[in-house]
Design a protein around this motif. Sequence first.
Motif, mmCIF file in Angstrom:
data_model
loop_
_atom_site.group_PDB
_atom_site.id
_atom_site.type_symbol
_atom_site.label_atom_id
_atom_site.label_comp_id
_atom_site.label_asym_id
_atom_site.label_seq_id
_atom_site.Cartn_x
_atom_site.Cartn_y
_atom_site.Cartn_z
ATOM 1 N N THR A 105 0.844 -1.186 0.000
ATOM 2 C CA THR A 105 0.000 0.000 0.000
ATOM 3 C C THR A 105 0.882 1.239 0.000
ATOM 4 N N PRO A 106 0.631 2.165 -0.927
ATOM 5 C CA PRO A 106 1.446 3.384 -0.956
ATOM 6 C C PRO A 106 1.151 4.244 0.276
ATOM 7 N N PRO A 107 2.116 5.039 0.729
ATOM 8 C CA PRO A 107 1.884 5.884 1.889
ATOM 9 C C PRO A 107 0.761 6.881 1.638
ATOM 10 N N VAL A 108 0.067 7.248 2.693
ATOM 11 C CA VAL A 108 -1.056 8.182 2.591
ATOM 12 C C VAL A 108 -0.623 9.481 1.917
ATOM 13 N N SER A 109 0.609 9.922 2.182
ATOM 14 C CA SER A 109 1.090 11.176 1.603
ATOM 15 C C SER A 109 1.101 11.171 0.091
#
Length: 114
Positions: A105-109
């Motif tokens: 999962t890619p970081p929220v940023s």
Amino acid sequence: MQLHPRFQPENVEHNKTLFERVSDLAARKGCTPSQLALAWVHHQGNDVCPIPGTTKIENFNQNIGALSVKLTPEELAELESFASADAVKGDRYQNDVSTWKNSETPPVSSWKAT
């Protein structure tokens, strides 16, 4: 073969007491344990939204009811004490094959609203 170590005899009684504590708090809040769990997730921040799956309208309606469960900081701390990493006994799955541990999962940023 048991695929759920949390439900092995050596773990189940301990974990049952955690569920009873959650159930007691839910009863005090006038909601179900499921609604309390969803409310806890919902209270984790404005960038968090629980997405429960269900195939039954009655369960869907119950899940929606979690939105009206308001938790105080003290109640959030109480729930978090129930769910601490060392509170639950036994791995989630045999050999701990949880798929989330291997996710990318890619970081929220990096997320962008469209």
